[in-house]
Design a protein around this motif. Structure first.
Motif, PDB file in Angstrom:
ATOM      1  N   GLY A 295       0.816  -1.200   0.000  1.00  0.00           N
ATOM      2  CA  GLY A 295       0.000   0.000   0.000  1.00  0.00           C
ATOM      3  C   GLY A 295       0.846   1.245   0.000  1.00  0.00           C
ATOM      4  O   GLY A 295       2.079   1.187   0.120  1.00  0.00           O
ATOM      5  N   SER A 296       0.204   2.407  -0.129  1.00  0.00           N
ATOM      6  CA  SER A 296       0.954   3.662  -0.271  1.00  0.00           C
ATOM      7  C   SER A 296       0.831   4.583   0.935  1.00  0.00           C
ATOM      8  O   SER A 296       1.509   5.598   0.984  1.00  0.00           O
ATOM      9  N   THR A 297      -0.023   4.285   1.903  1.00  0.00           N
ATOM     10  CA  THR A 297      -0.203   5.165   3.062  1.00  0.00           C
ATOM     11  C   THR A 297      -0.062   4.365   4.345  1.00  0.00           C
ATOM     12  O   THR A 297      -0.013   3.135   4.322  1.00  0.00           O
ATOM     13  N   ASN A 298      -0.032   5.112   5.442  1.00  0.00           N
ATOM     14  CA  ASN A 298       0.064   4.491   6.773  1.00  0.00           C
ATOM     15  C   ASN A 298      -1.274   4.502   7.499  1.00  0.00           C
ATOM     16  O   ASN A 298      -1.315   4.321   8.710  1.00  0.00           O
ATOM     17  N   LYS A 299      -2.364   4.716   6.763  1.00  0.00           N
ATOM     18  CA  LYS A 299      -3.677   4.768   7.398  1.00  0.00           C
ATOM     19  C   LYS A 299      -4.219   3.358   7.619  1.00  0.00           C
ATOM     20  O   LYS A 299      -3.748   2.385   7.041  1.00  0.00           O
ATOM     21  N   LYS A 300      -5.248   3.273   8.448  1.00  0.00           N
ATOM     22  CA  LYS A 300      -5.850   1.991   8.805  1.00  0.00           C
ATOM     23  C   LYS A 300      -6.532   1.356   7.606  1.00  0.00           C
ATOM     24  O   LYS A 300      -7.052   2.036   6.719  1.00  0.00           O
TER      25      LYS A 300
ATOM     26  N   CYS B 244     -11.665  -7.780  10.127  1.00  0.00           N
ATOM     27  CA  CYS B 244     -10.423  -7.433  10.851  1.00  0.00           C
ATOM     28  C   CYS B 244      -9.953  -6.058  10.404  1.00  0.00           C
ATOM     29  O   CYS B 244     -10.398  -5.538   9.375  1.00  0.00           O
ATOM     30  N   SER B 245      -9.059  -5.485  11.186  1.00  0.00           N
ATOM     31  CA  SER B 245      -8.531  -4.138  10.922  1.00  0.00           C
ATOM     32  C   SER B 245      -7.013  -4.178  11.063  1.00  0.00           C
ATOM     33  O   SER B 245      -6.470  -4.827  11.965  1.00  0.00           O
ATOM     34  N   PHE B 246      -6.306  -3.485  10.159  1.00  0.00           N
ATOM     35  CA  PHE B 246      -4.833  -3.463  10.144  1.00  0.00           C
ATOM     36  C   PHE B 246      -4.322  -2.034  10.295  1.00  0.00           C
ATOM     37  O   PHE B 246      -4.994  -1.079   9.881  1.00  0.00           O
ATOM     38  N   LEU B 247      -3.149  -1.913  10.878  1.00  0.00           N
ATOM     39  CA  LEU B 247      -2.443  -0.636  10.980  1.00  0.00           C
ATOM     40  C   LEU B 247      -1.020  -0.862  10.477  1.00  0.00           C
ATOM     41  O   LEU B 247      -0.254  -1.614  11.096  1.00  0.00           O
ATOM     42  N   PRO B 248      -0.634  -0.280   9.334  1.00  0.00           N
ATOM     43  CA  PRO B 248       0.697  -0.547   8.757  1.00  0.00           C
ATOM     44  C   PRO B 248       1.812  -0.301   9.765  1.00  0.00           C
ATOM     45  O   PRO B 248       1.763   0.631  10.560  1.00  0.00           O
TER      46      PRO B 248
ATOM     47  N   THR C 244     -19.353 -11.900  -0.150  1.00  0.00           N
ATOM     48  CA  THR C 244     -18.499 -10.893  -0.799  1.00  0.00           C
ATOM     49  C   THR C 244     -17.477 -10.371   0.209  1.00  0.00           C
ATOM     50  O   THR C 244     -17.845  -9.892   1.281  1.00  0.00           O
ATOM     51  N   PHE C 245     -16.205 -10.465  -0.154  1.00  0.00           N
ATOM     52  CA  PHE C 245     -15.114  -9.913   0.654  1.00  0.00           C
ATOM     53  C   PHE C 245     -14.609  -8.651  -0.027  1.00  0.00           C
ATOM     54  O   PHE C 245     -14.418  -8.615  -1.259  1.00  0.00           O
ATOM     55  N   SER C 246     -14.372  -7.596   0.731  1.00  0.00           N
ATOM     56  CA  SER C 246     -13.831  -6.346   0.173  1.00  0.00           C
ATOM     57  C   SER C 246     -12.936  -5.686   1.218  1.00  0.00           C
ATOM     58  O   SER C 246     -12.985  -6.024   2.409  1.00  0.00           O
ATOM     59  N   VAL C 247     -12.110  -4.743   0.734  1.00  0.00           N
ATOM     60  CA  VAL C 247     -11.154  -4.052   1.602  1.00  0.00           C
ATOM     61  C   VAL C 247     -11.415  -2.553   1.542  1.00  0.00           C
ATOM     62  O   VAL C 247     -11.711  -2.004   0.482  1.00  0.00           O
ATOM     63  N   ILE C 248     -11.338  -1.911   2.722  1.00  0.00           N
ATOM     64  CA  ILE C 248     -11.508  -0.450   2.824  1.00  0.00           C
ATOM     65  C   ILE C 248     -10.150   0.143   3.137  1.00  0.00           C
ATOM     66  O   ILE C 248      -9.589  -0.099   4.213  1.00  0.00           O
ATOM     67  N   GLY C 249      -9.570   0.888   2.243  1.00  0.00           N
ATOM     68  CA  GLY C 249      -8.242   1.478   2.426  1.00  0.00           C
ATOM     69  C   GLY C 249      -7.451   1.368   1.136  1.00  0.00           C
ATOM     70  O   GLY C 249      -7.945   0.928   0.088  1.00  0.00           O
ATOM     71  N   SER C 250      -6.189   1.767   1.197  1.00  0.00           N
ATOM     72  CA  SER C 250      -5.337   1.790   0.008  1.00  0.00           C
ATOM     73  C   SER C 250      -4.396   0.598  -0.053  1.00  0.00           C
ATOM     74  O   SER C 250      -3.540   0.540  -0.923  1.00  0.00           O
ATOM     75  N   HIS C 251      -4.476  -0.359   0.881  1.00  0.00           N
ATOM     76  CA  HIS C 251      -3.628  -1.545   0.887  1.00  0.00           C
ATOM     77  C   HIS C 251      -4.414  -2.749   0.371  1.00  0.00           C
ATOM     78  O   HIS C 251      -5.643  -2.811   0.520  1.00  0.00           O
TER      79      HIS C 251
END
Length: 416
Positions: A35-40, A56-60, A79-86
């Motif tokens: 990913g390109s950012t350090n956001k959640k 689940c939730s991740f923090l780079p 359906t699985f999807s991701v919220i964020g830039s990673h």
């Protein structure tokens, strides 16, 4: 069981279709991808038309993997999807076995996303057999060797029967047996014993290729093997003695260096102790001086104050029968002049000849004529002089500003 894995990319949800022949899906882990950012970053799951649920939730750089225990056996799409830039990698497996689990997988999945989003599946066998059909149980036939390989070769010289030659003379024959591998070696040139020195290090006797063999022949032309082996053993003993001598010299040098260091430490400690004693004596002497100075300063003094601000303070008394300074007499004094405001010294004749003047006739400022009057030889006074009895509103040069209060420490030296 069959492995299951998929990469969820931002903006590209993955749809899982339940298939009866594959069994139910078990998701066991989620791992954060690039990913390109350090956001959640959050992974969510949606079953049919129901509201999505966060999985689940991740923090780079802080939390990048999450163990899961999710099983799906619904007959609706998941359906699985991701919220964020990673991107996020999901992995797991299918319960149960299927006849077409090893097929081409053309009808395995239906869902949105490119070819790279398809899950990766493979089957693995849980048996312990290798590719050639052997298993770990085959090795139980071969127990480990009870003799450890220490790296030191131990040899034993065995003495056989003494054969006799044609002349009837008995001749010794040596046979060497290698205890480490149980084989016999008949080459007498390599019959060199390995030993250990007092520190446990192996010492190898010199080989024939590195030393000159000493051979002697008997009268019948045969080589004397005993003489040769004795010479080789003698050489080996010489090497051992040389090593022992070298170790002794090393120990002696080390002991000498240690003794030298101990001597230097003692000298340094003695020197430091002497310096501490000198410092202590200097401090004691300085304390005595300070005490005497404090006693001198704390002596009661006679102070006389006048209405115009003039103050006369007796600091020390001279001889009781000494001559007194009175108006009309010529006197000599030593003095130090300071400004009362900041204590700056503007005049002094300490270390010089006494300053002489005739008292009471106006040769000096009025504060001196009044303040010195009545002093005896050896007396010391501190005279605080107001501007009216000093240099007034004009001052005196650059050192005494106008309207300055003056303080003089005066000692009477002589009276004529």
């Amino acid at each position: 069981m069959a492995f299951w894995g998929v990469e969820l990319k931002p903006g590209k949800p993955f749809i899982h279709n339940f298939e009866q022949q594959r069994g139910r899906l078990h998701v066991s882990q989620a791992t954060l991808g690039n990913g390109s950012t350090n956001k959640k970053c959050i992974v969510q799951c949606k079953v049919g038309d129901k509201e999505p649920i966060y999985v689940c939730s991740f923090l780079p750089e802080k939390l990048e993997t999450c163990p899961l225990h999710l099983e799906f056996e619904e007959d609706e799409d998941v359906t699985f999807s991701v919220i964020g830039s990673h991107s996020v990698h999901l992995s797991g497996f299918f319960y149960g076995e299927s006849e077409d689990c090893c097929g081409n997988g053309s009808d395995d999945y239906e869902g949105a996303g490119s070819d790279s989003d398809d899950p990766i599946e493979f089957e693995y066998d849980t048996e312990d057999e290798d590719e050639d059909g052997s298993s770990d149980d085959d090795f139980s036939m071969y127990p480990p060797s009870p003799i450890p390989n220490s790296g030191v070769k131990i040899e034993e010289i065995l003495e056989d029967e003494k054969p006799t030659d044609e002349n009837g003379t008995s001749k010794k024959s040596k046979k060497k047996k290698n205890q480490s591998n149980g084989t016999d070696e008949g080459n007498t040139d390599s019959a060199l014993l390995e030993s250990e020195d007092e520190d446990g290090f192996p010492i190898s006797a010199p080989r024939e290729s590195k030393t000159k063999s000493v051979r002697s022949k008997k009268s019948d032309g045969t080589e004397d093997q005993d003489t040769e082996e004795e010479a080789i053993n003698e050489k080996a003993r010489d090497n051992v003695d040389e090593r022992k001598g070298l170790k002794k010299r090393v120990r002696d040098d080390t002991s000498k260096a240690n003794d030298q260091r101990v001597t230097e430490k003692k000298k340094k400690k003695k020197k430091n102790k002497k310096n501490q004693q000198d410092d202590k004596a200097a401090v004691t002497e300085q304390d005595k001086k300070n005490e005497s100075q404090e006693v001198e300063e704390n002596k009661p003094s006679h102070v006389r104050s006048f209405g115009n601000g003039l103050v006369i303070e007796d600091l020390a008394m001279g001889k009781p029968d000494g001559k007194r300074a009175s108006p009309g007499k010529k006197i000599g004094v030593r003095y130090i002049g300071k400004l009362k405001k900041n204590g700056k010294i503007f005049d002094s004749n300490i270390g010089k000849r006494p300053f002489e003047f005739r008292l009471g006739i106006g040769e000096v400022i009025k504060g001196w004529d009044v303040g010195v009057n009545g002093m005896r030889i050896g007396d010391k006074r501190r005279i605080t002089i107001p501007p009216a009895m000093g240099y007034g509103t004009k001052g005196a040069g650059r050192d005494i500003p106008p309207n300055s209060w003056l303080v003089f420490d005066v000692e009477l030296v002589n009276v004529n």
